[in-house]
Design a protein around this motif. Structure first.
Motif, PDB file in Angstrom:
ATOM      1  N   PHE A 138      22.432  32.973   3.123  1.00 55.48           N
ATOM      2  CA  PHE A 138      22.087  31.603   3.495  1.00 55.48           C
ATOM      3  C   PHE A 138      23.265  30.664   3.228  1.00 55.48           C
ATOM      4  CE2 PHE A 138      17.440  32.641   2.143  1.00 55.48           C
ATOM      5  CZ  PHE A 138      17.222  33.308   3.334  1.00 55.48           C
ATOM      6  N   VAL A 139      23.913  30.859   2.079  1.00 51.82           N
ATOM      7  CA  VAL A 139      25.053  30.004   1.719  1.00 51.82           C
ATOM      8  C   VAL A 139      26.173  30.149   2.744  1.00 51.82           C
ATOM      9  CG1 VAL A 139      26.874  29.646   0.008  1.00 51.82           C
ATOM     10  CG2 VAL A 139      24.514  29.971  -0.744  1.00 51.82           C
ATOM     11  N   ALA A 140      26.513  31.392   3.093  1.00 51.03           N
ATOM     12  CA  ALA A 140      27.603  31.624   4.038  1.00 51.03           C
ATOM     13  C   ALA A 140      27.276  31.036   5.413  1.00 51.03           C
ATOM     14  CB  ALA A 140      27.890  33.121   4.158  1.00 51.03           C
ATOM     15  N   GLU A 141      26.054  31.275   5.911  1.00 47.69           N
ATOM     16  CA  GLU A 141      25.691  30.739   7.233  1.00 47.69           C
ATOM     17  C   GLU A 141      25.698  29.226   7.215  1.00 47.69           C
ATOM     18  OE1 GLU A 141      23.464  29.380  10.713  1.00 47.69           O
ATOM     19  OE2 GLU A 141      23.263  28.850   8.600  1.00 47.69           O
ATOM     20  N   GLY A 142      25.186  28.644   6.127  1.00 45.19           N
ATOM     21  CA  GLY A 142      25.137  27.190   6.044  1.00 45.19           C
ATOM     22  C   GLY A 142      26.517  26.560   6.034  1.00 45.19           C
ATOM     23  N   ILE A 143      27.458  27.162   5.318  1.00 46.09           N
ATOM     24  CA  ILE A 143      28.815  26.624   5.263  1.00 46.09           C
ATOM     25  C   ILE A 143      29.512  26.798   6.606  1.00 46.09           C
ATOM     26  CG2 ILE A 143      31.079  26.933   4.202  1.00 46.09           C
ATOM     27  CD1 ILE A 143      29.620  27.621   1.582  1.00 46.09           C
ATOM     28  N   ALA A 181      11.752  22.185  -1.988  1.00 46.09           N
ATOM     29  CA  ALA A 181      11.447  21.895  -0.583  1.00 46.09           C
ATOM     30  C   ALA A 181      11.058  23.147   0.149  1.00 46.09           C
ATOM     31  CB  ALA A 181      12.665  21.258   0.103  1.00 46.09           C
ATOM     32  N   ARG A 182      10.130  23.031   1.063  1.00 47.78           N
ATOM     33  CA  ARG A 182       9.738  24.144   1.916  1.00 47.78           C
ATOM     34  C   ARG A 182       9.756  23.702   3.365  1.00 47.78           C
ATOM     35  NH1 ARG A 182       7.827  28.689  -0.274  1.00 47.78           N
ATOM     36  NH2 ARG A 182       7.271  28.694  -2.475  1.00 47.78           N
ATOM     37  N   GLY A 188      21.132  22.082  -0.922  1.00 46.60           N
ATOM     38  CA  GLY A 188      21.080  21.510   0.417  1.00 46.60           C
ATOM     39  C   GLY A 188      21.305  22.549   1.496  1.00 46.60           C
ATOM     40  N   LEU A 189      22.193  23.508   1.230  1.00 42.80           N
ATOM     41  CA  LEU A 189      22.428  24.587   2.189  1.00 42.80           C
ATOM     42  C   LEU A 189      21.159  25.394   2.428  1.00 42.80           C
ATOM     43  CD1 LEU A 189      25.887  25.908   0.923  1.00 42.80           C
ATOM     44  CD2 LEU A 189      25.480  24.710   3.086  1.00 42.80           C
ATOM     45  N   VAL A 190      20.449  25.728   1.349  1.00 44.71           N
ATOM     46  CA  VAL A 190      19.221  26.508   1.482  1.00 44.71           C
ATOM     47  C   VAL A 190      18.185  25.741   2.284  1.00 44.71           C
ATOM     48  CG1 VAL A 190      17.260  27.494   0.220  1.00 44.71           C
ATOM     49  CG2 VAL A 190      19.594  27.887  -0.602  1.00 44.71           C
ATOM     50  N   ARG A 191      18.027  24.454   1.988  1.00 45.09           N
ATOM     51  CA  ARG A 191      17.048  23.645   2.730  1.00 45.09           C
ATOM     52  C   ARG A 191      17.409  23.572   4.217  1.00 45.09           C
ATOM     53  NH1 ARG A 191      17.785  20.137  -1.889  1.00 45.09           N
ATOM     54  NH2 ARG A 191      16.018  20.327  -3.319  1.00 45.09           N
ATOM     55  N   ASP A 192      18.700  23.401   4.496  1.00 42.81           N
ATOM     56  CA  ASP A 192      19.134  23.281   5.889  1.00 42.81           C
ATOM     57  C   ASP A 192      18.889  24.575   6.654  1.00 42.81           C
ATOM     58  OD1 ASP A 192      20.687  22.115   8.167  1.00 42.81           O
ATOM     59  OD2 ASP A 192      22.063  23.739   7.647  1.00 42.81           O
ATOM     60  N   VAL A 193      19.244  25.704   6.064  1.00 45.02           N
ATOM     61  CA  VAL A 193      19.026  26.993   6.727  1.00 45.02           C
ATOM     62  C   VAL A 193      17.533  27.221   6.941  1.00 45.02           C
ATOM     63  CG1 VAL A 193      19.186  29.501   6.428  1.00 45.02           C
ATOM     64  CG2 VAL A 193      21.178  28.056   5.959  1.00 45.02           C
ATOM     65  N   ALA A 194      16.718  26.918   5.923  1.00 46.60           N
ATOM     66  CA  ALA A 194      15.273  27.105   6.057  1.00 46.60           C
ATOM     67  C   ALA A 194      14.718  26.269   7.199  1.00 46.60           C
ATOM     68  CB  ALA A 194      14.575  26.750   4.746  1.00 46.60           C
ATOM     69  N   ALA A 195      15.215  25.033   7.359  1.00 42.96           N
ATOM     70  CA  ALA A 195      14.724  24.160   8.428  1.00 42.96           C
ATOM     71  C   ALA A 195      15.170  24.656   9.794  1.00 42.96           C
ATOM     72  CB  ALA A 195      15.221  22.734   8.192  1.00 42.96           C
ATOM     73  N   ARG A 196      16.439  25.065   9.922  1.00 45.93           N
ATOM     74  CA  ARG A 196      16.959  25.468  11.228  1.00 45.93           C
ATOM     75  C   ARG A 196      16.370  26.795  11.706  1.00 45.93           C
ATOM     76  NH1 ARG A 196      21.941  26.809  11.305  1.00 45.93           N
ATOM     77  NH2 ARG A 196      22.518  26.511   9.126  1.00 45.93           N
ATOM     78  N   ALA A 212       5.912  26.908  11.225  1.00 46.78           N
ATOM     79  CA  ALA A 212       6.075  27.040  12.667  1.00 46.78           C
ATOM     80  C   ALA A 212       7.536  26.960  13.047  1.00 46.78           C
ATOM     81  CB  ALA A 212       5.297  25.930  13.372  1.00 46.78           C
ATOM     82  N   LEU A 213       7.862  27.522  14.211  1.00 44.54           N
ATOM     83  CA  LEU A 213       9.231  27.432  14.694  1.00 44.54           C
ATOM     84  C   LEU A 213       9.584  25.973  14.948  1.00 44.54           C
ATOM     85  CD1 LEU A 213       9.452  30.340  17.270  1.00 44.54           C
ATOM     86  CD2 LEU A 213      10.733  30.149  15.148  1.00 44.54           C
ATOM     87  N   PRO A 214      10.706  25.469  14.399  1.00 46.87           N
ATOM     88  CA  PRO A 214      11.094  24.089  14.664  1.00 46.87           C
ATOM     89  C   PRO A 214      11.467  23.901  16.119  1.00 46.87           C
ATOM     90  CG  PRO A 214      12.821  25.251  13.478  1.00 46.87           C
ATOM     91  CD  PRO A 214      11.615  26.157  13.508  1.00 46.87           C
ATOM     92  N   ALA A 215      11.369  22.667  16.591  1.00 48.40           N
ATOM     93  CA  ALA A 215      11.639  22.387  18.001  1.00 48.40           C
ATOM     94  C   ALA A 215      13.055  22.772  18.385  1.00 48.40           C
ATOM     95  CB  ALA A 215      11.400  20.904  18.287  1.00 48.40           C
ATOM     96  N   ALA A 216      14.014  22.524  17.480  1.00 50.92           N
ATOM     97  CA  ALA A 216      15.406  22.846  17.793  1.00 50.92           C
ATOM     98  C   ALA A 216      15.588  24.341  17.988  1.00 50.92           C
ATOM     99  CB  ALA A 216      16.321  22.350  16.674  1.00 50.92           C
TER     100      ALA A 216
END
Length: 301
Positions: A111-116, A14-15, A158-166, A19-23
Motif C-alpha cells: 500500500f505504501v509503495a503504490e500510494g507513493i 478511518a475505513r 494518509g497513504l493507507v487511507r488514500d489507497v483504501a479509498a481509491r 462499495a466500489l467508489p465512483a472513480a
C-alpha cells in the motif's frame, strides 16, 4: 519483522466504504468469469481453496482468497463497466475467512509503495532515483528501515487511507497506534481486490514497477528472515510475491504470503499462537500454498 516508526500520536481510525467508489467504477474495465469456470483445467477453484485451508490444519487460522486479475477493455459503457465490476465481486473463491481482519505485517508495504508512486504520478511529490531504490528495497527485501523512512516522510497513515479509498478496501485501516505500520489492518478480500485491480486503478507504468519489484524477491529479508515460505518457492515460474511476518500482536505470530501468477491473485493470511514457533507456522502455510500454487489461468470469454 516490522519496525516501529518514530511517531506515536494516535490518528483517527478511518475505513473506506465497502462499495466500489465512483472513480474506480469509472476506470475499472476487466474481463472476469464466474468462479465455477475460472480455471482452464484442474479441480474447481473452490475445491482448491478448501484443500488449502484444510492443509493448513488446526495450527491456527488461515484466510485463503483466489481471484482472477483484472485487465483493461476499451470501449465499454458505464453500465457495462459496472456489470463487469459486479461479476468480479462474485468471481474467485475463498474459505469463509476472507473478511477476517488481520494485522498486515509487511504487506502494508504494498500500500505504501503504490500510494507513493501514485502521488509522484499525479505531481504531489517528486521522487529521486534514491527514493525509488528505497521503495524497491522495501518490497524485494522487505526492509523495515526503508518502510519506516517512507512511512514517516510520506505520511503512512494518509497513504493507507488514500489507497483504501481509491481501491474500495472496506476492511483496511491505518494502525491504532501512530507509527506502528505493521499493525495496519486489512483482510484477505481487500488484498486480493487491491492486487487484482492494480492494473486498472494504478497507472500502467506504476503497476508494472510494483509488480516488477514483487517478482524479484530476495531469498532473505533485510532482517535475515528466510522469505522462502508460503507461495514463494511453491508457485511455479517467476510469480510476483510479497511476504509478511510479525510477532507478536495479541499474543500471536502472523505469517502472510500473496502472489500474482497466471492471471490470478492468491492471498494467504495466517496467525498462530505465540507458543507455536516459526518452523511450525511456516510448515502450515507451506502446506496451504500447495493446493492453490498452480491454479491455471482464467478462461477469457
Amino acid at each position: 519483522m516490522p519496525a516501529v516508526a518514530s511517531q506515536r500520536l494516535r490518528p483517527r481510525r478511518a475505513r473506506a466504504a465497502a462499495a466500489l467508489p465512483a472513480a474506480l467504477l469509472a476506470t475499472l474495465v476487466m474481463t472476469v468469469l464466474p468462479a465455477r469456470t475460472a480455471a482452464a483445467s484442474g479441480p474447481p477453484l473452490g475445491e482448491a481453496v478448501a484443500a488449502a485451508a484444510s492443509a493448513f490444519g488446526p495450527t491456527g487460522t488461515v484466510a485463503v482468497v483466489v481471484t482472477p486479475r483484472h485487465s483493461r477493455v476499451a470501449g465499454l459503457t458505464a453500465r457495462a463497466v459496472e456489470a463487469r465490476a459486479t461479476r468480479l465481486m462474485a468471481a474467485g473463491a475463498d474459505n469463509g475467512q476472507a473478511d477476517r481482519v488481520f494485522p498486515t505485517a509487511s504487506l502494508v508495504k504494498l500500500f505504501v509503495a503504490e500510494g507513493i508512486l501514485h502521488r509522484a504520478r499525479t505531481g504531489q511529490v517528486t521522487l529521486s532515483p534514491g527514493d525509488l531504490a528505497t521503495l524497491q528495497e522495501m518490497i524485494s527485501h522487505s526492509s523495515d528501515p526503508a518502510a519506516s523512512q517512507m512511512w514517516v516522510r510520506f505520511d503512512g497513515e494518509g497513504l493507507v487511507r488514500d489507497v483504501a479509498a481509491r481501491y474500495g478496501l472496506g476492511g483496511t485501516a491505518p494502525p491504532r497506534v501512530r507509527g506502528q505500520w505493521g499493525e495496519t489492518t486489512t483482510t484477505a478480500r481487500d488484498l486480493a481486490r487491491f492486487l487484482a485491480a492494480l492494473p486498472v486503478v494504478a497507472h500502467p507504468d506504476d503497476a508494472a514497477t510494483l509488480t516488477g519489484w514483487m517478482a524479484a524477491p530476495a531469498p532473505a529479508g533485510a532482517d535475515g528472515f528466510d522469505q522462502r515460505f508460503g507461495l514463494l518457492g511453491t508457485v511455479p515460474g517467476t510469480p510476483a510475491v510479497k511476504q509478511g511476518w510479525m510477532c507478536c500482536v495479541g499474543g500471536r505470530r502472523h505469517l502472510h504470503s500473496v502472489a500474482i501468477t497466471n492471471g490470478m491473485v492468491v492471498v494467504l493470511l495466517s496467525e498462530v499462537p505465540r507458543s507455536v514457533g516459526w518452523t511450525a507456522a511456516r510448515a502450515a502455510l507451506d502446506a496451504a500454498a500447495g493446493p492453490v500454487a498452480a491454479i491455471p489461468p482464467p478462461v477469457r470469454p
